[in-house]
Design a protein around this motif. Structure first.
Motif, PDB file in Angstrom:
ATOM      1  N   LYS A  37      47.235  33.656  48.286  1.00 62.22           N
ATOM      2  CA  LYS A  37      47.190  35.454  48.090  1.00 62.22           C
ATOM      3  C   LYS A  37      47.518  34.592  46.393  1.00 62.22           C
ATOM      4  N   GLU A  38      47.731  33.492  46.675  1.00 62.73           N
ATOM      5  CA  GLU A  38      48.380  32.461  44.656  1.00 62.73           C
ATOM      6  C   GLU A  38      48.161  31.713  43.952  1.00 62.73           C
ATOM      7  N   THR A  86      42.630  45.300  46.527  1.00 56.96           N
ATOM      8  CA  THR A  86      41.806  44.566  46.573  1.00 56.96           C
ATOM      9  C   THR A  86      41.377  44.638  44.926  1.00 56.96           C
ATOM     10  N   ILE A  87      42.961  44.651  44.254  1.00 60.11           N
ATOM     11  CA  ILE A  87      42.985  43.783  42.756  1.00 60.11           C
ATOM     12  C   ILE A  87      43.485  42.661  42.711  1.00 60.11           C
ATOM     13  N   PHE A  88      43.594  42.247  41.580  1.00 60.42           N
ATOM     14  CA  PHE A  88      43.655  40.700  41.252  1.00 60.42           C
ATOM     15  C   PHE A  88      43.948  40.840  39.968  1.00 60.42           C
ATOM     16  N   GLU A  89      45.467  40.273  39.944  1.00 59.99           N
ATOM     17  CA  GLU A  89      46.546  39.837  38.801  1.00 59.99           C
ATOM     18  C   GLU A  89      45.877  38.286  38.462  1.00 59.99           C
ATOM     19  N   ILE A  90      45.549  38.844  37.067  1.00 60.02           N
ATOM     20  CA  ILE A  90      45.197  37.590  36.386  1.00 60.02           C
ATOM     21  C   ILE A  90      45.990  37.109  35.947  1.00 60.02           C
ATOM     22  N   ASP A 100      39.288  44.924  38.824  1.00 58.44           N
ATOM     23  CA  ASP A 100      39.499  44.859  40.836  1.00 58.44           C
ATOM     24  C   ASP A 100      38.383  44.252  41.968  1.00 58.44           C
ATOM     25  N   ASN A 101      37.990  44.828  42.590  1.00 59.13           N
ATOM     26  CA  ASN A 101      37.279  43.664  42.993  1.00 59.13           C
ATOM     27  C   ASN A 101      35.368  43.422  42.931  1.00 59.13           C
ATOM     28  N   ASN A 102      35.042  44.831  42.070  1.00 60.37           N
ATOM     29  CA  ASN A 102      33.766  45.382  41.480  1.00 60.37           C
ATOM     30  C   ASN A 102      33.982  44.617  40.158  1.00 60.37           C
ATOM     31  N   GLY A 103      35.019  43.722  39.858  1.00 63.11           N
ATOM     32  CA  GLY A 103      34.573  43.361  38.047  1.00 63.11           C
ATOM     33  C   GLY A 103      35.336  44.442  37.254  1.00 63.11           C
ATOM     34  N   GLN A 104      35.994  45.210  37.887  1.00 62.35           N
ATOM     35  CA  GLN A 104      36.308  46.292  36.630  1.00 62.35           C
ATOM     36  C   GLN A 104      37.477  46.170  36.225  1.00 62.35           C
ATOM     37  N   LEU A 105      38.019  45.848  34.939  1.00 66.46           N
ATOM     38  CA  LEU A 105      39.563  45.540  34.365  1.00 66.46           C
ATOM     39  C   LEU A 105      40.045  46.764  34.081  1.00 66.46           C
ATOM     40  N   LEU A 106      41.395  47.285  35.409  1.00 63.76           N
ATOM     41  CA  LEU A 106      41.502  48.138  35.307  1.00 63.76           C
ATOM     42  C   LEU A 106      42.885  48.663  34.301  1.00 63.76           C
TER      43      LEU A 106
END
Length: 181
Positions: free
Chosen positions: A116-117, A154-158, A169-175
């Motif tokens: 998870k992290e 489905t979201i990655f916080e980087i 998001d999982n598709n690589g789109q910058l939200l």
């Protein structure tokens, strides 16, 4: 009995209780150290929180659990992304598993072994993120290094070393992105 005598007796009782408290603390610390070193001499740390699993395997909870006691997918994640880095400590409770590596990296897993992290101030392996997400990060900030990744459904916080947080998001789109506080 006079009030002065009562106050003296109460003061003496408080002193005795304070001394007993301090002695009990030191005794507990000494016993804990003795117990730890005694177990270490007999072949390692004995986890007092161990519980026997259904198939005879030990499911360990608490401080200093063994790598073999965490779920196989968590072990595979460590082997895949941090194969040359030694695991120095594992803490396991009912909510998560925290794995600490010798280079300062910390990996948090869910109880089922899914990651998870990951926090690292060393070189974060680019293989942790799917390629489309890694491409978005590199395209957005090509000179920044990743220091923390948190997976939220489905979201990655980087988090990057330039004090920016990216949400991808999982598709690589910058939200979205914001300054790290």
């Amino acid at each position: 009995m006079s009030n002065e005598k009562k106050e003296n007796i109460m003061a003496n009782i408080r002193k005795i209780i304070s001394v007993l408290f301090v002695v009990s603390i030191y005794t507990g610390v000494l016993f804990a150290q003795y117990h730890y070193y005694d177990n270490e001499l007999q072949g390692g740390y004995q986890d007092t929180y161990s519980q026997q699993g259904q198939q005879g395997e030990a499911a360990q909870y608490g401080y200093g659990v063994q790598l073999s006691s965490i779920p196989q997918n968590a072990q595979n994640f460590i082997k895949q992304h941090f194969s040359n880095i030694e695991v120095t400590f594992i803490e396991r409770d009912w909510d998560d598993i925290e794995v600490y590596l010798e280079n300062g990296t910390q990996i948090d897993f869910f109880p089922n072994g899914d990651w998870k992290e990951v926090k690292s101030y060393a070189n974060m392996p680019s293989t942790i993120l799917p390629p489309n997400i890694m491409n978005t990060v590199k395209k957005t900030y090509p000179n920044a290094a990743i220091i923390q990744i948190e997976k939220q459904f489905t979201i990655f916080e980087i988090k990057l070393n330039n004090m920016m947080e990216l949400y991808v998001d999982n598709n690589g789109q910058l939200l979205g992105q914001k300054w790290d506080d």
